[in-house]
Design a protein around this motif. Sequence first.
Motif, PDB file in Angstrom:
ATOM      1  N   THR A 198      53.311  43.728  24.823  1.00  0.00           N
ATOM      2  CA  THR A 198      53.089  44.491  23.590  1.00  0.00           C
ATOM      3  C   THR A 198      53.332  43.695  22.315  1.00  0.00           C
ATOM      4  O   THR A 198      52.786  44.029  21.269  1.00  0.00           O
ATOM      5  CB  THR A 198      53.997  45.733  23.566  1.00  0.00           C
ATOM      6  N   SER A 199      54.149  42.653  22.384  1.00  0.00           N
ATOM      7  CA  SER A 199      54.588  41.953  21.173  1.00  0.00           C
ATOM      8  C   SER A 199      53.917  40.593  21.014  1.00  0.00           C
ATOM      9  O   SER A 199      54.052  39.715  21.876  1.00  0.00           O
ATOM     10  CB  SER A 199      56.110  41.768  21.215  1.00  0.00           C
ATOM     11  N   VAL A 200      53.219  40.399  19.902  1.00  0.00           N
ATOM     12  CA  VAL A 200      52.607  39.098  19.619  1.00  0.00           C
ATOM     13  C   VAL A 200      53.667  38.014  19.418  1.00  0.00           C
ATOM     14  O   VAL A 200      53.523  36.907  19.957  1.00  0.00           O
ATOM     15  CB  VAL A 200      51.668  39.192  18.399  1.00  0.00           C
ATOM     16  N   PRO A 201      54.749  38.258  18.664  1.00  0.00           N
ATOM     17  CA  PRO A 201      55.784  37.218  18.541  1.00  0.00           C
ATOM     18  C   PRO A 201      56.363  36.788  19.886  1.00  0.00           C
ATOM     19  O   PRO A 201      56.669  35.605  20.081  1.00  0.00           O
ATOM     20  CB  PRO A 201      56.853  37.894  17.666  1.00  0.00           C
ATOM     21  N   ASP A 202      56.503  37.727  20.822  1.00  0.00           N
ATOM     22  CA  ASP A 202      57.000  37.358  22.153  1.00  0.00           C
ATOM     23  C   ASP A 202      55.997  36.471  22.882  1.00  0.00           C
ATOM     24  O   ASP A 202      56.381  35.533  23.602  1.00  0.00           O
ATOM     25  CB  ASP A 202      57.287  38.610  22.981  1.00  0.00           C
ATOM     26  N   LEU A 203      54.712  36.748  22.707  1.00  0.00           N
ATOM     27  CA  LEU A 203      53.683  35.896  23.311  1.00  0.00           C
ATOM     28  C   LEU A 203      53.730  34.489  22.717  1.00  0.00           C
ATOM     29  O   LEU A 203      53.574  33.495  23.433  1.00  0.00           O
ATOM     30  CB  LEU A 203      52.298  36.508  23.088  1.00  0.00           C
ATOM     31  N   VAL A 204      53.939  34.414  21.412  1.00  0.00           N
ATOM     32  CA  VAL A 204      54.041  33.104  20.757  1.00  0.00           C
ATOM     33  C   VAL A 204      55.226  32.325  21.329  1.00  0.00           C
ATOM     34  O   VAL A 204      55.122  31.120  21.598  1.00  0.00           O
ATOM     35  CB  VAL A 204      54.176  33.268  19.228  1.00  0.00           C
ATOM     36  N   SER A 205      56.334  33.006  21.545  1.00  0.00           N
ATOM     37  CA  SER A 205      57.508  32.349  22.143  1.00  0.00           C
ATOM     38  C   SER A 205      57.193  31.840  23.544  1.00  0.00           C
ATOM     39  O   SER A 205      57.617  30.738  23.929  1.00  0.00           O
ATOM     40  CB  SER A 205      58.688  33.326  22.195  1.00  0.00           C
ATOM     41  N   GLN A 206      56.441  32.620  24.315  1.00  0.00           N
ATOM     42  CA  GLN A 206      56.070  32.199  25.668  1.00  0.00           C
ATOM     43  C   GLN A 206      55.119  31.004  25.637  1.00  0.00           C
ATOM     44  O   GLN A 206      55.181  30.127  26.504  1.00  0.00           O
ATOM     45  CB  GLN A 206      55.432  33.370  26.419  1.00  0.00           C
ATOM     46  N   LEU A 207      54.252  30.963  24.629  1.00  0.00           N
ATOM     47  CA  LEU A 207      53.351  29.822  24.476  1.00  0.00           C
ATOM     48  C   LEU A 207      54.141  28.560  24.133  1.00  0.00           C
ATOM     49  O   LEU A 207      53.919  27.488  24.720  1.00  0.00           O
ATOM     50  CB  LEU A 207      52.322  30.114  23.383  1.00  0.00           C
ATOM     51  N   LYS A 208      55.069  28.676  23.223  1.00  0.00           N
ATOM     52  CA  LYS A 208      55.872  27.527  22.802  1.00  0.00           C
ATOM     53  C   LYS A 208      56.748  27.000  23.943  1.00  0.00           C
ATOM     54  O   LYS A 208      56.990  25.796  24.054  1.00  0.00           O
ATOM     55  CB  LYS A 208      56.741  27.917  21.599  1.00  0.00           C
ATOM     56  N   SER A 209      57.209  27.915  24.803  1.00  0.00           N
ATOM     57  CA  SER A 209      58.077  27.512  25.914  1.00  0.00           C
ATOM     58  C   SER A 209      57.295  26.997  27.116  1.00  0.00           C
ATOM     59  O   SER A 209      57.879  26.453  28.058  1.00  0.00           O
ATOM     60  CB  SER A 209      58.946  28.692  26.352  1.00  0.00           C
ATOM     61  N   GLY A 210      55.959  27.179  27.106  1.00  0.00           N
ATOM     62  CA  GLY A 210      55.135  26.713  28.207  1.00  0.00           C
ATOM     63  C   GLY A 210      54.918  27.729  29.310  1.00  0.00           C
ATOM     64  O   GLY A 210      54.293  27.423  30.328  1.00  0.00           O
ATOM     65  N   TYR A 211      55.416  28.954  29.121  1.00  0.00           N
ATOM     66  CA  TYR A 211      55.230  29.982  30.152  1.00  0.00           C
ATOM     67  C   TYR A 211      53.762  30.398  30.246  1.00  0.00           C
ATOM     68  O   TYR A 211      53.269  30.718  31.327  1.00  0.00           O
ATOM     69  CB  TYR A 211      56.104  31.200  29.848  1.00  0.00           C
ATOM     70  N   ILE A 212      53.064  30.403  29.105  1.00  0.00           N
ATOM     71  CA  ILE A 212      51.618  30.624  29.120  1.00  0.00           C
ATOM     72  C   ILE A 212      50.939  29.396  28.516  1.00  0.00           C
ATOM     73  O   ILE A 212      51.560  28.619  27.783  1.00  0.00           O
ATOM     74  CB  ILE A 212      51.203  31.902  28.347  1.00  0.00           C
ATOM     75  N   ASP A 213      49.655  29.226  28.836  1.00  0.00           N
ATOM     76  CA  ASP A 213      48.918  28.048  28.369  1.00  0.00           C
ATOM     77  C   ASP A 213      48.192  28.286  27.049  1.00  0.00           C
ATOM     78  O   ASP A 213      47.976  27.348  26.271  1.00  0.00           O
ATOM     79  CB  ASP A 213      47.876  27.639  29.418  1.00  0.00           C
ATOM     80  N   ALA A 214      47.784  29.533  26.827  1.00  0.00           N
ATOM     81  CA  ALA A 214      46.990  29.835  25.636  1.00  0.00           C
ATOM     82  C   ALA A 214      47.112  31.313  25.306  1.00  0.00           C
ATOM     83  O   ALA A 214      47.476  32.131  26.161  1.00  0.00           O
ATOM     84  CB  ALA A 214      45.525  29.470  25.869  1.00  0.00           C
ATOM     85  N   MET A 215      46.806  31.645  24.054  1.00  0.00           N
ATOM     86  CA  MET A 215      46.749  33.036  23.609  1.00  0.00           C
ATOM     87  C   MET A 215      45.377  33.297  23.011  1.00  0.00           C
ATOM     88  O   MET A 215      44.795  32.411  22.380  1.00  0.00           O
ATOM     89  CB  MET A 215      47.798  33.314  22.525  1.00  0.00           C
ATOM     90  N   LEU A 216      44.885  34.513  23.182  1.00  0.00           N
ATOM     91  CA  LEU A 216      43.661  34.918  22.490  1.00  0.00           C
ATOM     92  C   LEU A 216      44.042  35.933  21.421  1.00  0.00           C
ATOM     93  O   LEU A 216      44.655  36.966  21.718  1.00  0.00           O
ATOM     94  CB  LEU A 216      42.648  35.529  23.461  1.00  0.00           C
ATOM     95  N   LEU A 217      43.689  35.612  20.172  1.00  0.00           N
ATOM     96  CA  LEU A 217      44.061  36.434  19.021  1.00  0.00           C
ATOM     97  C   LEU A 217      42.866  36.625  18.095  1.00  0.00           C
ATOM     98  O   LEU A 217      41.840  35.948  18.233  1.00  0.00           O
ATOM     99  CB  LEU A 217      45.177  35.745  18.218  1.00  0.00           C
ATOM    100  N   GLU A 218      43.027  37.532  17.144  1.00  0.00           N
ATOM    101  CA  GLU A 218      42.057  37.614  16.055  1.00  0.00           C
ATOM    102  C   GLU A 218      42.075  36.274  15.330  1.00  0.00           C
ATOM    103  O   GLU A 218      43.118  35.634  15.191  1.00  0.00           O
ATOM    104  CB  GLU A 218      42.431  38.763  15.114  1.00  0.00           C
ATOM    105  N   ASN A 219      40.924  35.846  14.880  1.00  0.00           N
ATOM    106  CA  ASN A 219      40.715  34.521  14.315  1.00  0.00           C
ATOM    107  C   ASN A 219      41.766  34.114  13.274  1.00  0.00           C
ATOM    108  O   ASN A 219      42.443  33.087  13.402  1.00  0.00           O
ATOM    109  CB  ASN A 219      39.309  34.498  13.694  1.00  0.00           C
ATOM    110  N   THR A 220      41.921  34.925  12.227  1.00  0.00           N
ATOM    111  CA  THR A 220      42.841  34.567  11.145  1.00  0.00           C
ATOM    112  C   THR A 220      44.295  34.684  11.570  1.00  0.00           C
ATOM    113  O   THR A 220      45.155  33.946  11.074  1.00  0.00           O
ATOM    114  CB  THR A 220      42.597  35.452   9.905  1.00  0.00           C
ATOM    115  N   VAL A 221      44.578  35.598  12.484  1.00  0.00           N
ATOM    116  CA  VAL A 221      45.946  35.743  12.988  1.00  0.00           C
ATOM    117  C   VAL A 221      46.373  34.464  13.705  1.00  0.00           C
ATOM    118  O   VAL A 221      47.512  34.000  13.553  1.00  0.00           O
ATOM    119  CB  VAL A 221      46.057  36.962  13.926  1.00  0.00           C
TER     120      VAL A 221
END
Length: 288
Positions: A198-221
């Motif tokens: 549910t949380s975009v900031p949590d997804l960003v943290s997972q991306l930075k830590s390497g738990y996920i490889d990529a995120m799909l977001l709205e372009n400007t976001v």
Amino acid sequence: MKKYLALILVGILVLGLVACNNNAASNEPKETNKSSENTAETKVASGTSKLAMIKESGKLVMGTDANYPPFDFHKMIDGKDQIVGFDILLGEAIAEDLGVELEIQDMQFAAVLAAMETGILDVGIGAISKTEERAKTMDFSDIYFESSHSILVKKDDVGKYSNPEKLSAEKARVGVQTATIQEEAVSDIEGIEIVSITSVPDLVSQLKSGYIDAMLLENTVADMYAAANDDLAPDHSGEFPGESGIAVAIPKGNEDLVAEINKTIQKLKAEGKIEEFYQKGIELSITD
């Protein structure tokens, strides 16, 4: 004998008249009941008019997920935590035209959509894409902003996960926010693992830590989160499916409110204010 026959005939006539009068009375409309029904209908109609309730209460209650810069996000201004952004400016303009104050309810994105279905909020404004599926359970204003999807990755991975084919080939773990069109956009990509929270900031943290490889977001976001994190970068080179026209969400059956909001949107477009609000949201996102 004739006397008895006359009496019998009189009796029959009296009974016939009584029966006719009773039938006539039963066929007459019950004015009291009809009046009560009309009163009840009026109360129901006024009770279901979202626009009337907004004006009576003096406030427009807007739901948003304030973790989505430049649309809606928290920012410290003069020592106070405030919710600001493109969509907040739009909400304020709509409220002003309705002659009421804006009240912002910060909640998870999925909860905003659910609140539109139940009608507990007046509007949902928060980079909400207008789709055919969503339109089955809620109404929408005219589209006020056209958008697209972008991948957010670590800087060293730019180009590695830029489109559905590359995500599939790399068997990538892809992060998306729950209930968004980005979640729909990756749902049919074969070979990937979808991480939906549910949380975009949590997804960003997972991306930075390497738990996920990529995120799909709205372009400007994607641009805004990259600007706030030196180790991340957006990748705009790929194309992903999905409807991307952003609109105001409104509980179903409130055509009068939809019409008023559309008036404001069209006026803002004509005055160049929509682009101004968008640029202001970006400015607030990237400045301290």
